[in-house]
Design a protein around this motif. Sequence first.
Motif, PDB file in Angstrom:
ATOM      1  N   ARG A 135       0.949  -1.241   0.014  1.00 55.91           N
ATOM      2  CA  ARG A 135       0.027  -0.109  -0.212  1.00 55.91           C
ATOM      3  C   ARG A 135       1.058   1.309  -0.041  1.00 55.91           C
ATOM      4  NH1 ARG A 135      -2.938  -0.038   5.012  1.00 55.91           N
ATOM      5  NH2 ARG A 135      -1.136   1.096   5.974  1.00 55.91           N
ATOM      6  N   THR A 136       1.940   1.201   0.893  1.00 53.06           N
ATOM      7  CA  THR A 136       2.975   2.587   0.837  1.00 53.06           C
ATOM      8  C   THR A 136       3.496   2.741  -0.431  1.00 53.06           C
ATOM      9  OG1 THR A 136       3.233   1.922   3.365  1.00 53.06           O
ATOM     10  CG2 THR A 136       4.760   3.326   2.054  1.00 53.06           C
ATOM     11  N   GLN A 137       3.989   1.621  -1.114  1.00 57.52           N
ATOM     12  CA  GLN A 137       4.878   1.681  -2.427  1.00 57.52           C
ATOM     13  C   GLN A 137       3.875   2.129  -3.464  1.00 57.52           C
ATOM     14  OE1 GLN A 137       6.868  -2.049  -3.522  1.00 57.52           O
ATOM     15  NE2 GLN A 137       6.871  -2.395  -1.370  1.00 57.52           N
ATOM     16  N   PHE A 138       2.529   1.649  -3.483  1.00 60.25           N
ATOM     17  CA  PHE A 138       1.414   1.933  -4.473  1.00 60.25           C
ATOM     18  C   PHE A 138       1.031   3.610  -4.163  1.00 60.25           C
ATOM     19  CE2 PHE A 138      -2.848   2.287  -6.004  1.00 60.25           C
ATOM     20  CZ  PHE A 138      -2.420   2.022  -7.287  1.00 60.25           C
ATOM     21  N   MET A 139       1.031   3.871  -2.933  1.00 58.49           N
ATOM     22  CA  MET A 139       0.643   5.364  -2.681  1.00 58.49           C
ATOM     23  C   MET A 139       1.618   6.439  -3.011  1.00 58.49           C
ATOM     24  SD  MET A 139      -2.444   5.143  -2.127  1.00 58.49           S
ATOM     25  CE  MET A 139      -2.902   6.510  -1.784  1.00 58.49           C
ATOM     26  N   ARG A 140       2.846   5.775  -2.946  1.00 63.09           N
ATOM     27  CA  ARG A 140       4.100   6.694  -3.367  1.00 63.09           C
ATOM     28  C   ARG A 140       4.182   6.953  -4.841  1.00 63.09           C
ATOM     29  NH1 ARG A 140       8.384   4.492   0.883  1.00 63.09           N
ATOM     30  NH2 ARG A 140       7.600   5.393   2.498  1.00 63.09           N
ATOM     31  N   TYR A 141       3.820   5.652  -5.599  1.00 62.36           N
ATOM     32  CA  TYR A 141       3.906   5.494  -6.978  1.00 62.36           C
ATOM     33  C   TYR A 141       2.963   6.463  -7.559  1.00 62.36           C
ATOM     34  CZ  TYR A 141       3.087   3.700 -11.424  1.00 62.36           C
ATOM     35  OH  TYR A 141       3.154   3.367 -12.968  1.00 62.36           O
ATOM     36  N   ARG A 142       1.675   6.778  -6.879  1.00 61.42           N
ATOM     37  CA  ARG A 142       0.468   7.266  -7.438  1.00 61.42           C
ATOM     38  C   ARG A 142       0.632   8.855  -7.244  1.00 61.42           C
ATOM     39  NH1 ARG A 142      -5.228   5.772  -7.879  1.00 61.42           N
ATOM     40  NH2 ARG A 142      -5.103   7.869  -7.101  1.00 61.42           N
TER      41      ARG A 142
END
Length: 107
Positions: free
Chosen positions: A70-77
């Motif tokens: 989730r953390t990685q995805f939110m940073r990506y977005r």
Amino acid sequence: MDQMAHQQQEEWTEDAEEVLINLWRNEPCLYDVNAKIYSNKHMRQKKIEEFSVIVGKSDAEVKRHLNSLRTQFMRYRKALPSGSAAKKRPARDSSGCWNNAHGLCHI
């Protein structure tokens, strides 16, 4: 993170990660705070337990990895800076794993 905690973390294959993401995005009780079922802690724990059996990891490891994804995805977005500082972001990996992770953005 200290070295001992790092050693206790389990390895995740891309296939296991993709399975976990697909399982997660189909269970709004784990990420959609607007869903009525989200407040049911027992249901959320049951889903984590089901996921851990499917991917062959401990409940704690599944929770840890979901949080990490989730953390990685939110940073990506996050929005890219404008102007010359902006660089096109590559996909997380060649399999396009984030393309299947749309459920993660509701967290």
